[in-house]
Motif scaffolding. Structure first.
Motif, PDB file in Angstrom:
ATOM      1  N   ILE A  26       0.907  -1.088   0.004  1.00 27.70           N
ATOM      2  CA  ILE A  26      -0.037   0.011   0.164  1.00 27.70           C
ATOM      3  C   ILE A  26       0.867   1.070  -0.147  1.00 27.70           C
ATOM      4  N   ILE A  27       0.887   1.909  -1.146  1.00 27.19           N
ATOM      5  CA  ILE A  27       1.510   3.414  -1.350  1.00 27.19           C
ATOM      6  C   ILE A  27       0.718   4.273  -1.373  1.00 27.19           C
ATOM      7  N   PRO A  28       1.198   5.603  -1.400  1.00 29.92           N
ATOM      8  CA  PRO A  28       0.434   6.808  -1.646  1.00 29.92           C
ATOM      9  C   PRO A  28       0.436   6.952  -3.130  1.00 29.92           C
ATOM     10  N   GLY A  29      -0.586   7.476  -3.599  1.00 26.41           N
ATOM     11  CA  GLY A  29      -1.010   7.780  -4.931  1.00 26.41           C
ATOM     12  C   GLY A  29       0.033   8.609  -5.591  1.00 26.41           C
ATOM     13  N   PHE A  30       0.358   8.430  -6.891  1.00 26.46           N
ATOM     14  CA  PHE A  30       1.143   9.319  -7.656  1.00 26.46           C
ATOM     15  C   PHE A  30       0.410  10.487  -8.155  1.00 26.46           C
ATOM     16  N   VAL A  31       1.317  11.404  -8.351  1.00 23.93           N
ATOM     17  CA  VAL A  31       0.988  12.826  -8.670  1.00 23.93           C
ATOM     18  C   VAL A  31       1.811  13.038 -10.012  1.00 23.93           C
ATOM     19  N   ASN A  38      -2.083   5.432 -22.926  1.00 22.61           N
ATOM     20  CA  ASN A  38      -2.960   4.214 -23.449  1.00 22.61           C
ATOM     21  C   ASN A  38      -3.725   4.629 -24.866  1.00 22.61           C
ATOM     22  N   GLY A  39      -2.750   5.445 -25.568  1.00 20.79           N
ATOM     23  CA  GLY A  39      -3.355   5.768 -26.814  1.00 20.79           C
ATOM     24  C   GLY A  39      -4.199   7.073 -27.065  1.00 20.79           C
ATOM     25  N   TRP A  95     -11.921  16.336 -24.843  1.00 21.63           N
ATOM     26  CA  TRP A  95     -12.492  15.935 -23.700  1.00 21.63           C
ATOM     27  C   TRP A  95     -12.556  14.354 -23.584  1.00 21.63           C
ATOM     28  N   SER A  96     -13.210  13.946 -24.587  1.00 21.39           N
ATOM     29  CA  SER A  96     -13.356  12.223 -24.455  1.00 21.39           C
ATOM     30  C   SER A  96     -11.948  11.576 -24.286  1.00 21.39           C
ATOM     31  N   SER A  97     -10.808  11.974 -25.104  1.00 24.32           N
ATOM     32  CA  SER A  97      -9.763  11.445 -24.688  1.00 24.32           C
ATOM     33  C   SER A  97      -9.117  11.802 -23.494  1.00 24.32           C
ATOM     34  N   ILE A  98      -9.276  12.931 -23.177  1.00 23.60           N
ATOM     35  CA  ILE A  98      -8.839  13.411 -21.870  1.00 23.60           C
ATOM     36  C   ILE A  98      -9.286  12.534 -20.646  1.00 23.60           C
ATOM     37  N   GLU A  99     -10.610  12.238 -20.605  1.00 20.24           N
ATOM     38  CA  GLU A  99     -11.120  11.487 -19.701  1.00 20.24           C
ATOM     39  C   GLU A  99     -10.600  10.093 -19.735  1.00 20.24           C
ATOM     40  N   LYS A 100     -10.537   9.493 -20.829  1.00 19.55           N
ATOM     41  CA  LYS A 100      -9.990   8.075 -20.842  1.00 19.55           C
ATOM     42  C   LYS A 100      -8.650   8.039 -20.647  1.00 19.55           C
ATOM     43  N   MET A 101      -7.874   8.957 -21.090  1.00 19.28           N
ATOM     44  CA  MET A 101      -6.278   9.078 -20.397  1.00 19.28           C
ATOM     45  C   MET A 101      -6.437   9.033 -18.993  1.00 19.28           C
ATOM     46  N   ALA A 102      -7.249   9.879 -18.329  1.00 26.10           N
ATOM     47  CA  ALA A 102      -7.350   9.951 -16.797  1.00 26.10           C
ATOM     48  C   ALA A 102      -7.578   8.801 -16.312  1.00 26.10           C
ATOM     49  N   SER A 103      -8.626   8.079 -16.671  1.00 25.83           N
ATOM     50  CA  SER A 103      -9.137   6.884 -16.223  1.00 25.83           C
ATOM     51  C   SER A 103      -8.093   5.844 -16.247  1.00 25.83           C
ATOM     52  N   TYR A 104      -7.369   5.637 -17.187  1.00 27.50           N
ATOM     53  CA  TYR A 104      -6.313   4.815 -17.725  1.00 27.50           C
ATOM     54  C   TYR A 104      -5.185   5.031 -16.560  1.00 27.50           C
ATOM     55  N   HIS A 105      -4.805   6.411 -16.307  1.00 28.38           N
ATOM     56  CA  HIS A 105      -3.876   6.486 -15.143  1.00 28.38           C
ATOM     57  C   HIS A 105      -4.321   6.267 -13.901  1.00 28.38           C
ATOM     58  N   LEU A 106      -5.476   6.483 -13.389  1.00 27.19           N
ATOM     59  CA  LEU A 106      -5.937   6.328 -12.300  1.00 27.19           C
ATOM     60  C   LEU A 106      -5.907   5.064 -11.868  1.00 27.19           C
ATOM     61  N   LYS A 152      -3.904   2.931 -12.879  1.00 23.46           N
ATOM     62  CA  LYS A 152      -2.328   2.507 -12.752  1.00 23.46           C
ATOM     63  C   LYS A 152      -1.937   3.018 -11.408  1.00 23.46           C
ATOM     64  N   GLY A 153      -2.616   3.893 -10.708  1.00 23.83           N
ATOM     65  CA  GLY A 153      -2.186   4.474  -9.415  1.00 23.83           C
ATOM     66  C   GLY A 153      -1.868   6.193  -9.385  1.00 23.83           C
ATOM     67  N   THR A 154      -2.067   6.643 -10.398  1.00 24.65           N
ATOM     68  CA  THR A 154      -2.125   8.166 -10.456  1.00 24.65           C
ATOM     69  C   THR A 154      -3.429   8.985  -9.900  1.00 24.65           C
ATOM     70  N   THR A 155      -3.230   9.309  -8.758  1.00 24.46           N
ATOM     71  CA  THR A 155      -4.453   9.891  -8.102  1.00 24.46           C
ATOM     72  C   THR A 155      -4.693  11.268  -8.629  1.00 24.46           C
TER      73      THR A 155
END
Length: 117
Positions: A40-45, A53-54, A61-72, A74-77
């Motif tokens: 258990i580690i702190p989330g990444f910033v 993820n492409g 916006w649609s791409s930004i939202e999917k990019m953010a979801s992918y990073h979330l 993987k641990g980027t909070t």
């Protein structure tokens, strides 16, 4: 309330522990040992994120939202969607829906404008 046991990596120590949480961490308890190999580690910033993820910030916006979801996943909070140097119109069109769609629960916290802005 949810609970998870694991090896907790904190800012100043590492220990066996159990977290109790809902939308926030409510309690952290030391425990003797665990059978699970959960770390258990702190989330990444990420303050400079062009895409993932492409998906690319400059695609809108649609791409930004999917990019953010992918990073979330993987641990980027927390991240800032970062544009790349382009024309004003291209940058504007990529970000024009950002403020209307961002939510409090998103890992997107803002925009980093790259280029002559």
């Amino acid at each position: 309330m949810n609970k998870v046991k694991g090896i907790i990596v904190n800012y100043d120590k590492v220990f066996f522990g159990e977290l109790t949480f809902d939308s926030q961490i409510r309690e952290v308890n030391n425990i003797q040992s665990i059978n699970e190999e959960i770390i258990i580690i702190p989330g990444f910033v990420d303050l400079h994120c062009h895409g993932g993820n492409g998906f690319d910030t400059m695609e809108g916006w649609s791409s930004i939202e999917k990019m953010a979801s992918y990073h979330l996943a993987k641990g980027t909070t927390t991240l800032l969607a970062t544009t790349w140097t382009s024309t004003f119109d291209h940058t504007y069109n990529a970000l024009k829906e950002f403020n209307n769609n961002i939510t409090e629960n998103s890992n997107l916290k803002g925009v980093h404008l790259e280029g002559p802005f």
